[in-house]
Design an enzyme around this catalytic site. Structure first.
Site, PDB file in Angstrom:
ATOM      1  N   THR A   1      24.639  -6.395  16.129  1.00 52.48           N
ATOM      2  CA  THR A   1      23.775  -5.625  17.016  1.00 52.48           C
ATOM      3  C   THR A   1      24.544  -4.462  17.637  1.00 52.48           C
ATOM      4  O   THR A   1      23.998  -3.402  17.890  1.00 52.48           O
ATOM      5  CB  THR A   1      23.236  -6.542  18.137  1.00 52.48           C
ATOM      6  OG1 THR A   1      22.622  -7.672  17.526  1.00 52.48           O
ATOM      7  CG2 THR A   1      22.198  -5.834  18.979  1.00 52.48           C
TER       8      THR A   1
ATOM      9  N   LYS B   1      34.907  -7.700  15.930  1.00 46.61           N
ATOM     10  CA  LYS B   1      33.672  -6.957  16.207  1.00 46.61           C
ATOM     11  C   LYS B   1      34.038  -5.650  16.872  1.00 46.61           C
ATOM     12  O   LYS B   1      34.507  -5.638  18.007  1.00 46.61           O
ATOM     13  CB  LYS B   1      32.755  -7.751  17.135  1.00 46.61           C
ATOM     14  CG  LYS B   1      32.187  -8.965  16.478  1.00 46.61           C
ATOM     15  CD  LYS B   1      30.891  -9.408  17.115  1.00 46.61           C
ATOM     16  CE  LYS B   1      30.336 -10.543  16.267  1.00 46.61           C
ATOM     17  NZ  LYS B   1      29.016 -10.948  16.659  1.00 46.61           N
TER      18      LYS B   1
ATOM     19  N   ASP C   1      19.468 -13.071  23.603  1.00 44.37           N
ATOM     20  CA  ASP C   1      19.109 -12.523  22.285  1.00 44.37           C
ATOM     21  C   ASP C   1      19.382 -13.546  21.182  1.00 44.37           C
ATOM     22  O   ASP C   1      19.939 -13.224  20.147  1.00 44.37           O
ATOM     23  CB  ASP C   1      19.890 -11.225  22.038  1.00 44.37           C
ATOM     24  CG  ASP C   1      19.319 -10.416  20.864  1.00 44.37           C
ATOM     25  OD1 ASP C   1      18.117 -10.582  20.548  1.00 44.37           O
ATOM     26  OD2 ASP C   1      20.071  -9.630  20.265  1.00 44.37           O
TER      27      ASP C   1
ATOM     28  N   THR D   1      30.121  -2.839  13.830  1.00 47.19           N
ATOM     29  CA  THR D   1      30.513  -3.426  12.549  1.00 47.19           C
ATOM     30  C   THR D   1      31.411  -4.641  12.754  1.00 47.19           C
ATOM     31  O   THR D   1      32.239  -4.665  13.659  1.00 47.19           O
ATOM     32  CB  THR D   1      31.273  -2.377  11.714  1.00 47.19           C
ATOM     33  OG1 THR D   1      30.539  -1.151  11.764  1.00 47.19           O
ATOM     34  CG2 THR D   1      31.385  -2.808  10.266  1.00 47.19           C
TER      35      THR D   1
END
EC number: 2.7.11.22
Length: 294
Positions: free
Chosen positions: A14, A33, A126, A17
Site C-alpha cells: 500500500t 518495505k 486496513d 515497494t
C-alpha cells in the site's frame, strides 16, 4: 541500507515497494518495505516516525515483527520478518476447497494477533487477506499493523491500484472518523466468511455505494432505531430499506452453526455492538472440539 542486502522485489505494498532482503551479519532473510513519501514533503513526518518506532515494541507470534526502521534523506525503509506467502496467494492455491480445521486455526490466530494489538491500543484499520501472512509452519501473522495511523490509508496504492473497500465496515463507509477496535472486528468477520468459502469474498463492492448495498442486502439497512446516530455520520446516504437475511447457512454453507454464530457477532452494522477480539477468542467455535461437524 548497509546492514541489509536488497534481493528481489516481492511486490507492491500500500505504501511502497517490498523487497526481499538479507541481514549481512546474521544472513537472516527479511522483508524490506520502502515507504514512498510525497515529493513535496519535508521527508518523514516526525509523528509518523514516532508511531513507527512504537510498533517495534509489538512482539507477538501472530504479528509480523518490525525489526528495524532505517531512515535517511527522505527515504524510510521498514525491515520486517519475512513470511512465505499471504492469505490471498494461499487462497489462489486452494482450487476452491479449504479444510475447515485450517479455517478455524487461521481465524483463531488472526484474533490472537488482534487481541494483542488492541490491548496495546494499536488498531490495524486496513485488514485484508493481502496483509495476513502465512509461513511454512501454518502460522498466520498480521502485517502492516499501525501503519494506517502513521501514514493514513491512501485512497489508491501508490502503484495506482485502488485500495479495497471489501473489508471496511458501514460506519467507516459512512464517513465515521473516530476509529475504535471495532473497525478491525468487522474486517475479521469478512475474512472469516472468506476463509470458510475458500477465498471468495463476502462483500466485493465496486465502490462505496455498491459496498454499502451489498452489506445491507445481507444485514438489513440500518436506521435510527437499530443504530442511533447513523444518519448523522458525515457521508450518510439514505439507502433502500432491505430486510436482514434469515438464513446464514445459505450465505456461508461450509461454516458450522457455531462459526455462523461468531460471524453474526462480528458482522454487526452498529460498531459498539460488535464482539471484541478477546471475547471472540473464547467463542465456542474454537473451544468446542466437536466443532468440525455441522
Amino acid at each position: 541500507m548497509q546492514k541489509y542486502d536488497k534481493m528481489e522485489k516481492i511486490g507492491e505494498g500500500t505504501y511502497g515497494t517490498v523487497f526481499k532482503g538479507r541481514n549481512r551479519d546474521t544472513m537472516e532473510i527479511v522483508a524490506l518495505k520502502r515507504v514512498r513519501l510525497d515529493e513535496d514533503d519535508e521527508g518523514v513526518p516526525s509523528s509518523a516516525l514516532r508511531e513507527i518506532c512504537l510498533l517495534k515494541e509489538l512482539k507477538h507470534k501472530n504479528i509480523v515483527r518490525l525489526i528495524d526502521v532505517l531512515h535517511s534523506d527522505k527515504k524510510l525503509t521498514l525491515v520486517f520478518e519475512h513470511c512465505d506467502q499471504d492469505l490471498k496467494k494461499y487462497f489462489d492455491s486452494l482450487n476452491g476447497e479449504i479444510d475447515m480445521a485450517v479455517c478455524r486455526s487461521f481465524m483463531l490466530q488472526l484474533l490472537r494477533g488482534l487481541a494483542f494489538c488492541h490491548s496495546h491500543n494499536v488498531l490495524h484499520r486496513d485488514l485484508k487477506p493481502q496483509n495476513l501472512l502465512i509461513n511454512k509452519n501454518g502460522e498466520l501473522k498480521l502485517a502492516d499493523f499501525g501503519l494506517a495511523r502513521a501514514f493514513g490509508i491512501p485512497v489508491k496504492c501508490y502503484s495506482a491500484e485502488v485500495v479495497t473497500l471489501w473489508y471496511r465496515p458501514p460506519d467507516v463507509l459512512f464517513g465515521a472518523k473516530l476509529y475504535t477496535t471495532s473497525i478491525d472486528m468487522w474486517s475479521a468477520g469478512c475474512i472469516l466468511a472468506e476463509l470458510a468459502d475458500a477465498g471468495r469474498p463476502l462483500f466485493p463492492g465496486s465502490d462505496v455505494l455498491d459496498q454499502l448495498m451489498k452489506i445491507f442486502r445481507v444485514l438489513g439497512t440500518p436506521n435510527e432505531d437499530s443504530w442511533p446516530g447513523v444518519s448523522h455520520l458525515s457521508d450518510y446516504v439514505a439507502l433502500p430499506s432491505f430486510p436482514a437475511i434469515t438464513s446464514w447457512s445459505q450465505l456461508v454453507p461450509r461454516l458450522n452453526s457455531k462459526g455462523r454464530d461468531l460471524l453474526q457477532k462480528l458482522l454487526i452494522c452498529r460498531p459498539n455492538q460488535r464482539i471484541s477480539a478477546e471475547a471472540a477468542m473464547q467463542h465456542p467455535y474454537f473451544t468446542d472440539s466437536s466443532s468440525s461437524g455441522h
